[in-house]
Scaffold this active site. Structure first.
Site, short mmCIF file in Angstrom:
data_model
loop_
_atom_site.label_atom_id
_atom_site.label_comp_id
_atom_site.label_asym_id
_atom_site.label_seq_id
_atom_site.Cartn_x
_atom_site.Cartn_y
_atom_site.Cartn_z
N LYS A 172 37.59 78.49 -15.12
CA LYS A 172 36.79 78.67 -16.35
C LYS A 172 35.32 78.83 -15.98
CE LYS A 172 34.62 75.89 -19.12
NZ LYS A 172 33.46 76.71 -19.49
N GLY A 225 28.80 70.94 -11.85
CA GLY A 225 28.00 70.85 -13.07
C GLY A 225 27.31 69.50 -13.14
N THR A 227 26.41 65.52 -13.88
CA THR A 227 27.07 64.25 -13.58
C THR A 227 27.77 63.71 -14.83
OG1 THR A 227 25.46 63.84 -11.84
CG2 THR A 227 26.66 61.92 -12.66
N GLY A 230 30.95 65.49 -15.19
CA GLY A 230 31.79 65.05 -14.07
C GLY A 230 32.52 63.76 -14.42
N GLU A 247 31.23 68.42 -7.64
CA GLU A 247 29.94 68.81 -7.05
C GLU A 247 28.94 68.72 -8.20
OE1 GLU A 247 26.88 70.12 -6.28
OE2 GLU A 247 27.62 72.19 -6.28
N CYS A 281 21.56 72.81 -7.84
CA CYS A 281 21.78 71.38 -7.62
C CYS A 281 21.08 70.92 -6.35
CB CYS A 281 23.27 71.10 -7.55
SG CYS A 281 24.13 72.25 -6.47
N GLU A 381 17.52 64.96 -13.14
CA GLU A 381 17.61 66.35 -12.70
C GLU A 381 17.06 67.26 -13.80
OE1 GLU A 381 21.53 68.16 -12.21
OE2 GLU A 381 20.81 69.04 -10.34
P1 TAP Z 1 27.60 71.11 -17.79
O1 TAP Z 1 27.76 70.74 -19.21
O2 TAP Z 1 27.95 70.12 -16.75
O3 TAP Z 1 28.45 72.46 -17.58
C1 TAP Z 1 29.05 72.86 -16.38
C2 TAP Z 1 30.45 73.41 -16.68
O4 TAP Z 1 31.26 72.37 -17.22
C3 TAP Z 1 30.45 74.53 -17.70
O5 TAP Z 1 31.48 75.46 -17.36
C4 TAP Z 1 30.80 73.79 -18.97
O6 TAP Z 1 31.34 74.63 -19.95
C5 TAP Z 1 31.83 72.81 -18.45
N1 TAP Z 1 32.08 71.66 -19.33
C6 TAP Z 1 31.28 71.11 -20.28
N2 TAP Z 1 31.90 70.07 -20.88
C7 TAP Z 1 33.12 69.96 -20.29
C8 TAP Z 1 34.23 69.06 -20.45
N3 TAP Z 1 34.21 68.08 -21.35
N4 TAP Z 1 35.31 69.23 -19.68
C9 TAP Z 1 35.36 70.21 -18.75
N5 TAP Z 1 34.34 71.09 -18.55
C10 TAP Z 1 33.23 70.96 -19.30
O7 TAP Z 1 26.16 71.61 -17.52
P2 TAP Z 1 25.17 72.24 -18.59
O8 TAP Z 1 25.18 71.56 -19.91
O9 TAP Z 1 25.49 73.64 -18.58
O10 TAP Z 1 23.79 71.84 -17.92
C11 TAP Z 1 23.24 70.55 -18.12
C12 TAP Z 1 22.71 70.01 -16.85
O11 TAP Z 1 23.75 69.92 -15.88
C13 TAP Z 1 21.68 70.86 -16.15
O12 TAP Z 1 20.43 70.73 -16.70
C14 TAP Z 1 21.77 70.32 -14.77
O13 TAP Z 1 21.07 69.12 -14.67
C15 TAP Z 1 23.24 70.09 -14.60
N6 TAP Z 1 23.92 71.21 -13.93
C16 TAP Z 1 24.18 71.05 -12.62
C17 TAP Z 1 24.80 72.08 -11.94
C18 TAP Z 1 25.10 71.91 -10.50
S1 TAP Z 1 25.23 73.18 -9.54
N7 TAP Z 1 25.31 70.72 -9.98
C19 TAP Z 1 25.14 73.26 -12.57
C20 TAP Z 1 24.88 73.38 -13.94
C21 TAP Z 1 24.28 72.34 -14.60
P3 TAP Z 1 30.42 75.43 -20.97
O14 TAP Z 1 29.07 75.57 -20.38
O15 TAP Z 1 31.14 76.69 -21.09
O16 TAP Z 1 30.43 74.62 -22.22
#
Ligand code: TAP
Length: 487
Positions: A172, A225, A227, A230, A247, A281, A381
């Site tokens: 996904k 994504g 924490t 996660g 990760e 990240c 972060e």
């Molecule tokens: P997340 O919410 O963690 O999104 C990452 C992925 O997880 C997306 O594909 C998201 O889907 C999915 N996701 C969201 N809720 C989920 C759930 N309950 N079960 C399974 N998958 C789920 O990140 P974000 O809101 O986009 O960003 C928020 C913060 O996360 C950022 O500001 C940053 O601090 C951190 N972040 C870290 C990384 C890395 S590389 N470590 C990458 C992205 C974000 P949808 O986006 O499609 O809803």
């Protein structure tokens, strides 16, 4: 451009017909309406993957590798198209998608294509008369949830080792950036991946992502994504005790000692924090600098930050593009207020650029903030072009600040003192350490973190171990086993 779900080798609409617009963060214009998977679609994909698994997992490893190598070639043949798609969907400058994202994506598929038939089991020396060997078997159907910051590259980081090891995949992409992984699906179908081996389903995290994490027939979930999500995935995965690989976020310490080559520090650290608008990240988001060189370093660093060319990602001269969404831009900017409330000083940036041409996009200027190590901006972060700076006097103090967050992903240090470099590298609470460089990655080198940055490793042989289960087989060759119940 493909905009539908990729299930069982076909592009199909979502069962409930739902779609979501994917926007160009340069001006928030709609690029495409993309199908959004729901639980019924995840079920369909799991059924397709389960049906494909017996044949795929028993295919000669060299044949699985051959398909991954063909895919790497196809990515290179379509490099320009993929780079443009990634730039308009994410905001990455085209110079980066051409020179980094696309080549790294091809390199990852190629590395694991080569790995498929070189990942071996072992023979274990046990007591005389027995042969004990260890094989590594694929997990089965694996779920992979990818974020929006490097959607193309992370598709390869997740899928390549899983497929090389003989698993079938449900991936996904993030709702914000689904386009490049669908383009990869198209290329996979073209080069001959059997139907069902790979299924790519854009959808909301809270719906499709959650459904993957909970699914009773998915044996492992790999997630990149935040924490917070996660933690949710760990809870959701408990139903069938699936393997989990996480990760998560980071708060990269970047230690600059008094003997460092400051010009190298400026260049390496600017790449560390401003590449991809800081949405990484492993971003070098906390500079921790010896007080004796802090003024000189910051003068040079601020001057460089102010000279970075911000603009349309498709302009080849653009050095920094927009953040990936307007919600995220607002979140990053909110940290400027948070910094000020706690006494932080904005040394440069802290706002959207003044240029009228960028007004409708998701832009944020390169931002440097002097802040105390315990301040929220030094602990949380931010995930943008936002770097904090703090100073230290002794090496012990530097290490205490560096290790003083809940995260432990990447960290870097700059010094000409060899012994200090190794000592500090040993003491840093991190999964990856860079000495006199920052943010280096390779498909061959394990990638992942400790603490709130998650567990498990991508890349290298470690990734193959993550996507397999060991099986120990005992064979009695000529052992005389004494009777346990002599009669
Ligand atoms: P997340 O919410 O963690 O999104 C990452 C992925 O997880 C997306 O594909 C998201 O889907 C999915 N996701 C969201 N809720 C989920 C759930 N309950 N079960 C399974 N998958 C789920 O990140 P974000 O809101 O986009 O960003 C928020 C913060 O996360 C950022 O500001 C940053 O601090 C951190 N972040 C870290 C990384 C890395 S590389 N470590 C990458 C992205 C974000 P949808 O986006 O499609 O809803």
């Amino acid at each position: 451009m493909q905009t539908q779900l990729f299930i069982g080798g076909q592009f199909v609409p979502a069962a409930n017909g739902e779609t979501l617009a994917s926007l160009n963060p340069h001006d928030n214009s709609v690029i495409a309406e993309v199908a959004m998977a729901g639980p019924a679609d995840i079920d369909r994909a799991v059924a397709a993957a389960k049906a494909a698994f017996p044949k795929w997992s028993k295919l000669a490893a060299m044949e699985r590798g051959r398909l991954l190598l063909k895919l790497a070639d196809a990515i290179e043949a379509n490099a320009d198209r993929l780079a443009r798609l990634e730039s308009i969907d994410t905001g990455h400058p085209i110079r980066d998608t051409r020179n980094l994202d696309v080549p790294r994506t091809a390199a990852t598929f190629r590395y694991f294509g080569g790995m498929a038939d070189k990942f071996e089991g072992s023979v274990i020396p046990v007591e005389a008369g027995f042969l004990n060997y260890l094989t590594r078997e694929p997990v089965g159907v694996v779920g992979q949830v990818v974020p929006w910051n490097f959607p193309l590259m992370f598709t390869s980081w997740k899928m390549a080792p899983a497929l090389a090891a003989g698993n079938c995949v449900i991936l996904k992409p993030a709702e914000l950036t689904p386009l490049s992984s669908l383009a990869i699906a198209e290329l996979m179908a073209e080069v001959g991946f059997p139907a069902g081996v790979v299924n790519i389903l854009p959808g909301l995290g809270s719906v499709a992502g959650q459904s993957i994490a909970e699914h009773p027939e998915i044996g492992k979930v790999a997630f990149t994504g935040s924490t917070a999500v996660g933690r949710r995935i760990v809870q959701a995965s408990s139903g069938n005790l699936k393997k989990v690989q996480l990760e998560l976020g980071g708060k990269g310490a970047n230690l600059v000692f008094g003997d460092a080559d400051l010009d190298a520090v400026v260049q390496g650290s600017a790449f560390g924090i401003f590449h991809n608008q800081g949405q990484a990240c492993i971003a070098a988001s906390r500079m921790i600098v010896h007080e004796a060189v802090a003024d000189e370093l910051l003068e040079k660093f601020v001057a460089l930050a102010r000279s970075i060319k911000i603009g349309d990602p498709l302009d080849p001269s653009t050095e920094m593009g927009p953040l990936t969404s307007s919600q995220h831009r607002d979140r990053v900017l909110s940290y400027v207020d948070i910094a000020r409330e706690q006494g932080g000083r904005v040394l440069t940036g802290g706002k959207t650029p003044d240029a009228a041409a960028l007004a409708s996009g998701c832009y944020v200027e390169p931002t440097i903030v002097a802040a105390k190590p315990e301040d929220r901006v030094s602990q949380e972060e931010v995930f943008g072009p936002f770097m904090t700076v703090a100073t230290f006097r002794t090496d012990e103090e530097a290490l205490a600040i560096a290790n003083g967050t809940e995260y432990g992903l990447g960290a870097g240090l700059w010094t000409r003192d060899l012994q200090r470099a190794h000592l500090v590298a040993r003491e840093l609470h991190a999964g990856m350490v860079w000495v006199n460089c920052y943010k280096r990655v390779s498909p061959a080198s394990p990638f992942g973190g400790v603490g709130a940055s998650g567990y498990g490793r991508e890349m290298g042989f470690e990734a193959m171990r993550e996507y397999t289960q060991p099986k120990s087989v005992w064979v009695n060759v000529d052992a005389q086993i004494p009777a346990y119940f002599p009669r």
